[in-house]
Design an enzyme around this catalytic site. Sequence first.
Site, PDB file in Angstrom:
ATOM      1  N   HIS A  41       1.630   4.289  -2.832  1.00  0.00           N
ATOM      2  CA  HIS A  41       1.560   5.881  -2.549  1.00  0.00           C
ATOM      3  C   HIS A  41       2.582   6.543  -3.408  1.00  0.00           C
ATOM      4  O   HIS A  41       2.468   7.373  -4.254  1.00  0.00           O
ATOM      5  CB  HIS A  41       1.592   6.276  -1.348  1.00  0.00           C
ATOM      6  CG  HIS A  41       0.550   6.246  -0.450  1.00  0.00           C
ATOM      7  ND1 HIS A  41      -0.768   6.926  -1.062  1.00  0.00           N
ATOM      8  CD2 HIS A  41       0.072   5.571   0.663  1.00  0.00           C
ATOM      9  CE1 HIS A  41      -1.795   6.695  -0.020  1.00  0.00           C
ATOM     10  NE2 HIS A  41      -0.999   5.761   0.906  1.00  0.00           N
ATOM     11  N   GLU A  82      -5.706   7.213  -1.004  1.00  0.00           N
ATOM     12  CA  GLU A  82      -5.868   5.830  -0.165  1.00  0.00           C
ATOM     13  C   GLU A  82      -6.368   4.655  -0.999  1.00  0.00           C
ATOM     14  O   GLU A  82      -5.949   3.671  -0.891  1.00  0.00           O
ATOM     15  CB  GLU A  82      -6.511   5.930   1.128  1.00  0.00           C
ATOM     16  CG  GLU A  82      -5.801   6.992   2.014  1.00  0.00           C
ATOM     17  CD  GLU A  82      -4.395   6.530   2.458  1.00  0.00           C
ATOM     18  OE1 GLU A  82      -4.346   5.348   2.663  1.00  0.00           O
ATOM     19  OE2 GLU A  82      -3.678   7.380   2.423  1.00  0.00           O
ATOM     20  N   ASP A  94      -4.660   1.232  -2.030  1.00  0.00           N
ATOM     21  CA  ASP A  94      -5.189  -0.073  -1.693  1.00  0.00           C
ATOM     22  C   ASP A  94      -5.236  -0.939  -3.183  1.00  0.00           C
ATOM     23  O   ASP A  94      -5.235  -1.956  -2.960  1.00  0.00           O
ATOM     24  CB  ASP A  94      -6.640  -0.020  -1.122  1.00  0.00           C
ATOM     25  CG  ASP A  94      -6.671   0.533   0.451  1.00  0.00           C
ATOM     26  OD1 ASP A  94      -5.567   0.407   0.977  1.00  0.00           O
ATOM     27  OD2 ASP A  94      -7.582   1.037   0.779  1.00  0.00           O
ATOM     28  N   HIS A 122       1.019  -1.230  -0.007  1.00  0.00           N
ATOM     29  CA  HIS A 122      -0.141  -0.030   0.025  1.00  0.00           C
ATOM     30  C   HIS A 122       0.848   1.368   0.015  1.00  0.00           C
ATOM     31  O   HIS A 122       0.514   2.093  -0.702  1.00  0.00           O
ATOM     32  CB  HIS A 122      -0.938  -0.119   1.192  1.00  0.00           C
ATOM     33  CG  HIS A 122      -1.618   1.281   1.459  1.00  0.00           C
ATOM     34  ND1 HIS A 122      -2.812   1.357   1.270  1.00  0.00           N
ATOM     35  CD2 HIS A 122      -1.122   2.276   2.124  1.00  0.00           C
ATOM     36  CE1 HIS A 122      -3.034   2.666   1.461  1.00  0.00           C
ATOM     37  NE2 HIS A 122      -2.340   3.085   1.810  1.00  0.00           N
ATOM     38  N   GLU A 123       1.963   1.295   1.063  1.00  0.00           N
ATOM     39  CA  GLU A 123       2.850   2.600   0.936  1.00  0.00           C
ATOM     40  C   GLU A 123       3.471   2.732  -0.342  1.00  0.00           C
ATOM     41  O   GLU A 123       3.854   3.766  -0.809  1.00  0.00           O
ATOM     42  CB  GLU A 123       3.768   2.278   2.200  1.00  0.00           C
ATOM     43  CG  GLU A 123       3.116   2.140   3.319  1.00  0.00           C
ATOM     44  CD  GLU A 123       2.278   3.442   3.915  1.00  0.00           C
ATOM     45  OE1 GLU A 123       2.734   4.598   3.484  1.00  0.00           O
ATOM     46  OE2 GLU A 123       1.483   3.341   4.667  1.00  0.00           O
TER      47      GLU A 123
HETATM   48 ZN   LIG Z   1      -2.263   5.173   2.805  1.00  0.00          ZN
END
Ligand SMILES: [Zn+2]
Length: 411
Positions: free
Chosen positions: A280, A354, A358, A276-277
């Site tokens: 980003h 976000e 995801d 997930h990070e």
């Molecule tokens: Zn996040």
Amino acid sequence: MSTELILILILVILSLDFILERILDILNRKNWTAKIPKALEGIYDEEKYAKSQSYEKDKHRIGFISSVLSFVATILMIVLGGFAWVDDLVRLYLSNPITLALGFFAVIMMGSSLISFPFSYYSTFVIEEKYGFNRSTLKTFLLDKLKGASISAILGGGLLSLIIWIYTMTTTNFWWMAWALIAFVMVFMSMFYSSLIVPLFNKQTRLEDGELNTAISTFADKVGFKLDNIYVMDGSKRSSKGNAYFSGLGSRKRIVLFDTLIDELSTEEIVAVLAHEIGHYKKKHTLTSIVLSLLQTGIMFYIFSLLIGNISLSEALGTTNHSFHLGLIAFGILYSPISTFLGLGMNVLSRKNEYEADAYAAEHYNSKSLIDGLKKLSVSSLSNLTPHPIYVFFYYSHPTLLQRINAMQGK
Ligand SMILES: [Zn+2]
């Protein structure tokens, strides 16, 4: 604008802001229920759910008292001329505009710390303690406060001095020069925050070789993410709540895992959280948000430069001295509706990001591990999983857990 009009505007803005906060709070409280809602069955058990509700209530109570107190204190400081009084007091000893502003803010900051200290103490040692989250000792707590205050004195004081200095040199070029200065500091801090500031509060060690390290490196290789810096941070020094974050730009980028996260999540779940990070980063969210904050800062300095020469700002706070620091306080309040509005936009963008991160994790790793990991983190930190949608719209930088699960499951 006349002095009276500015004063009225300041009081109206502060009051509306306070009223809005109360309305959002009331809406959010409406969603508290004694019985576990259908959507949360299988995430929370009855006992944990009841605990999460009472945690919310405890936090809410203390938050309410502290915000009423700070609202009343601010209004009184303005109508009774408290800011002007501190200004007069400091003028007895200092005269240079830079030292005067530093002295003024030192007094104001000390006053506001005195008000906020008991609340901070109560939150950590009574509320967090009661629910088993607190790991902080009194020594760590006090040292944190001291270090935090020193950093803001050095960094904030230094920046303020430079900005006032620029202002006294040039009023026409002031806004973009001050902007350039802040932009430089923001970019510098985002690159070096982990290596300069974090070590003052926490120990960071490289993640040891082993199953977790191999799993993370394998995933990073697979998606072509160059990663030589995986660190573990002793988050357990303060709280039992787990976390992970990503910091820095370019070659300074590093992933930091809290030791509490490693204790709580399985290897797959941790890799999913990191996926997930990495999402980003790959989707350039970090870069976009830095660029957007820089833009906002530019807008703010431009408007500030148009207003700061107006003595009515200082007069509205009850003094006939034309002072930069009183103008700054008045401006801060007058500008707050704009910054609230821009903040809302940033939250909308952040929630969209976000979902994207995801989706990235689901596509390149798997959604099941991410969902399991997020559930564990939410449950163990007793998160409020049913906030009011309007409350979420105003305050949340992340969608709620249920929204994220639904999105990942294509609902
Ligand atoms: Zn996040």
